[in-house]
Design a protein around this motif. Structure first.
Motif, PDB file in Angstrom:
ATOM      1  N   HIS A  81      35.400  22.470  21.552  1.00 32.40           N
ATOM      2  CA  HIS A  81      36.407  23.168  20.755  1.00 32.40           C
ATOM      3  C   HIS A  81      36.162  24.673  20.762  1.00 32.40           C
ATOM      4  O   HIS A  81      37.100  25.472  20.937  1.00 32.40           O
ATOM      5  N   VAL A  82      34.924  25.081  20.597  1.00 33.42           N
ATOM      6  CA  VAL A  82      34.585  26.504  20.595  1.00 33.42           C
ATOM      7  C   VAL A  82      34.876  27.138  21.947  1.00 33.42           C
ATOM      8  O   VAL A  82      35.439  28.246  22.022  1.00 33.42           O
ATOM      9  N   LEU A  83      34.531  26.457  23.024  1.00 31.66           N
ATOM     10  CA  LEU A  83      34.796  27.003  24.361  1.00 31.66           C
ATOM     11  C   LEU A  83      36.291  27.165  24.617  1.00 31.66           C
ATOM     12  O   LEU A  83      36.719  28.153  25.225  1.00 31.66           O
ATOM     13  N   ARG A  84      37.094  26.211  24.151  1.00 24.61           N
ATOM     14  CA  ARG A  84      38.551  26.323  24.303  1.00 24.61           C
ATOM     15  C   ARG A  84      39.075  27.551  23.564  1.00 24.61           C
ATOM     16  O   ARG A  84      39.874  28.331  24.100  1.00 24.61           O
ATOM     17  N   GLU A 112      26.550  27.323  20.238  1.00 25.08           N
ATOM     18  CA  GLU A 112      27.526  27.528  21.313  1.00 25.08           C
ATOM     19  C   GLU A 112      27.415  28.874  22.013  1.00 25.08           C
ATOM     20  O   GLU A 112      27.995  29.061  23.085  1.00 25.08           O
ATOM     21  N   VAL A 113      26.687  29.816  21.442  1.00 26.40           N
ATOM     22  CA  VAL A 113      26.775  31.176  21.945  1.00 26.40           C
ATOM     23  C   VAL A 113      26.303  31.301  23.392  1.00 26.40           C
ATOM     24  O   VAL A 113      26.865  32.092  24.161  1.00 26.40           O
ATOM     25  N   LYS A 114      25.324  30.544  23.821  1.00 20.01           N
ATOM     26  CA  LYS A 114      24.852  30.655  25.203  1.00 20.01           C
ATOM     27  C   LYS A 114      25.943  30.248  26.183  1.00 20.01           C
ATOM     28  O   LYS A 114      26.195  30.945  27.176  1.00 20.01           O
ATOM     29  N   SER A 115      26.602  29.130  25.907  1.00 21.01           N
ATOM     30  CA  SER A 115      27.654  28.668  26.811  1.00 21.01           C
ATOM     31  C   SER A 115      28.828  29.633  26.826  1.00 21.01           C
ATOM     32  O   SER A 115      29.419  29.897  27.885  1.00 21.01           O
ATOM     33  N   VAL A 116      29.173  30.180  25.668  1.00 19.16           N
ATOM     34  CA  VAL A 116      30.276  31.133  25.609  1.00 19.16           C
ATOM     35  C   VAL A 116      29.902  32.411  26.347  1.00 19.16           C
ATOM     36  O   VAL A 116      30.711  32.984  27.076  1.00 19.16           O
ATOM     37  N   HIS A 117      28.660  32.852  26.188  1.00 20.68           N
ATOM     38  CA  HIS A 117      28.204  34.049  26.890  1.00 20.68           C
ATOM     39  C   HIS A 117      28.232  33.845  28.398  1.00 20.68           C
ATOM     40  O   HIS A 117      28.590  34.752  29.156  1.00 20.68           O
ATOM     41  N   ASP A 118      27.882  32.661  28.847  1.00 25.09           N
ATOM     42  CA  ASP A 118      27.934  32.358  30.282  1.00 25.09           C
ATOM     43  C   ASP A 118      29.370  32.401  30.793  1.00 25.09           C
ATOM     44  O   ASP A 118      29.624  32.794  31.934  1.00 25.09           O
ATOM     45  N   GLN A 119      30.317  32.020  29.933  1.00 22.43           N
ATOM     46  CA  GLN A 119      31.733  31.965  30.298  1.00 22.43           C
ATOM     47  C   GLN A 119      32.407  33.337  30.181  1.00 22.43           C
ATOM     48  O   GLN A 119      33.331  33.655  30.935  1.00 22.43           O
ATOM     49  N   ARG A 125      25.221  23.734  11.445  1.00 18.80           N
ATOM     50  CA  ARG A 125      24.873  24.000  12.844  1.00 18.80           C
ATOM     51  C   ARG A 125      24.159  25.339  12.892  1.00 18.80           C
ATOM     52  O   ARG A 125      24.763  26.359  13.156  1.00 18.80           O
ATOM     53  N   VAL A 126      22.861  25.313  12.618  1.00 21.14           N
ATOM     54  CA  VAL A 126      22.119  26.562  12.488  1.00 21.14           C
ATOM     55  C   VAL A 126      21.029  26.683  13.548  1.00 21.14           C
ATOM     56  O   VAL A 126      20.553  25.691  14.095  1.00 21.14           O
ATOM     57  N   VAL A 127      20.655  27.931  13.843  1.00 26.21           N
ATOM     58  CA  VAL A 127      19.506  28.238  14.699  1.00 26.21           C
ATOM     59  C   VAL A 127      18.813  29.440  14.076  1.00 26.21           C
ATOM     60  O   VAL A 127      19.299  30.049  13.120  1.00 26.21           O
ATOM     61  N   ASP A 146      18.472  35.668  21.770  1.00 23.00           N
ATOM     62  CA  ASP A 146      18.083  35.363  23.142  1.00 23.00           C
ATOM     63  C   ASP A 146      19.214  34.710  23.925  1.00 23.00           C
ATOM     64  O   ASP A 146      19.297  34.858  25.152  1.00 23.00           O
ATOM     65  N   ASP A 147      20.082  33.988  23.232  1.00 19.91           N
ATOM     66  CA  ASP A 147      21.184  33.282  23.896  1.00 19.91           C
ATOM     67  C   ASP A 147      22.426  34.150  24.075  1.00 19.91           C
ATOM     68  O   ASP A 147      23.428  33.679  24.612  1.00 19.91           O
ATOM     69  N   GLY A 148      22.376  35.404  23.627  1.00 17.43           N
ATOM     70  CA  GLY A 148      23.489  36.318  23.899  1.00 17.43           C
ATOM     71  C   GLY A 148      24.249  36.827  22.706  1.00 17.43           C
ATOM     72  O   GLY A 148      25.281  37.503  22.874  1.00 17.43           O
TER      73      GLY A 148
END
Length: 224
Positions: free
Chosen positions: A134-137, A156-163, A186-188, A195-197
């Motif tokens: 959902h976030v990537l969409r 999700e931030v790493k995948s979004v940063h890659d995209q 959903r915490v980190v 580090d993930d962007g």
């Protein structure tokens, strides 16, 4: 940005908010003012916090018809916010109009999925798939709409940063190692997100409710 930490300053009393911001201003990169603060104190409150000299992130999560959102963006020009949020689920036309109406130096970022929600919550509102999908969409839609970036969880931030290589990514719901999660799902850690962007790390209760907010801010800054 030398310090990506933005303090979530969502206190109902203006004097208390100013006092807290004053204590930690040397250890944060900016201040996030959300709906609770803005509804309580309006433009006056934002001006009072701005006197401290920190960039202002107005987390208003605007979500309405395009014309109304554009009008709201124009109404806050005088506050000179560094960042303003809109909801990605408002659609492409709304996001395009929000960006067109924003100030020249204001980053407009789209909220994708609140960090207080999980897959079960999504299903109850009729949204299928995983939070990640959902976030990537919505990130793809925000990029196509000409926004500067999005708000998403650290998951999700790493995948979004890659995209979206040059996107501007705001990550809330962060908790230092060992801290209480509270109502977030959903915490980190701040370091993990950075580090993930992540471009901006929004941190509230771990600083604002600490016995020594300045020390808590320093401890978080030291991990980055």
């Amino acid at each position: 940005m030398s310090n990506p930490v933005y303090l979530a300053l969502d206190l109902p009393q203006l004097d208390a908010a100013k006092a807290l911001a004053q204590k930690v201003k040397g250890h944060v990169g900016g201040v996030k003012l959300g709906l609770e603060f803005f509804c309580a104190h309006g433009h006056h409150g934002v001006h009072e916090i701005a006197h401290l000299g920190l960039p202002i992130f107005l987390d208003l999560k605007l979500h309405d018809i395009p014309n109304t959102v554009a009008g709201a963006m124009q109404a806050i020009h005088v506050l000179e916010p560094a960042i303003v949020t809109v909801h990605a689920s408002g659609g492409r036309a709304m996001m395009e109009d929000a960006k067109a109406a924003a100030g020249e130096h204001c980053k407009v970022v789209a909220v994708t999925m609140l960090t207080s929600l999980d897959e079960r919550d999504m299903a109850r509102t009729g949204i299928t798939g995983t939070p990640h999908e959902h976030v990537l969409r919505l990130a793809e839609l925000a990029e196509a709409s000409g926004l500067d970036g999005i708000v998403c969880s650290g998951h999700e931030v790493k995948s979004v940063h890659d995209q979206w290589k040059d996107g501007y990514f705001v990550v809330p719901g962060l908790r230092p190692a060992g801290a209480s999660v509270g109502d977030q799902k959903r915490v980190v850690t701040p370091r993990h997100a950075r580090d993930d962007g992540a471009s901006v790390l929004v941190i509230g209760r771990p600083i604002s409710r600490a016995d020594d907010p300045a020390q808590a801010a320093r401890d978080i800054e030291a991990t980055l």
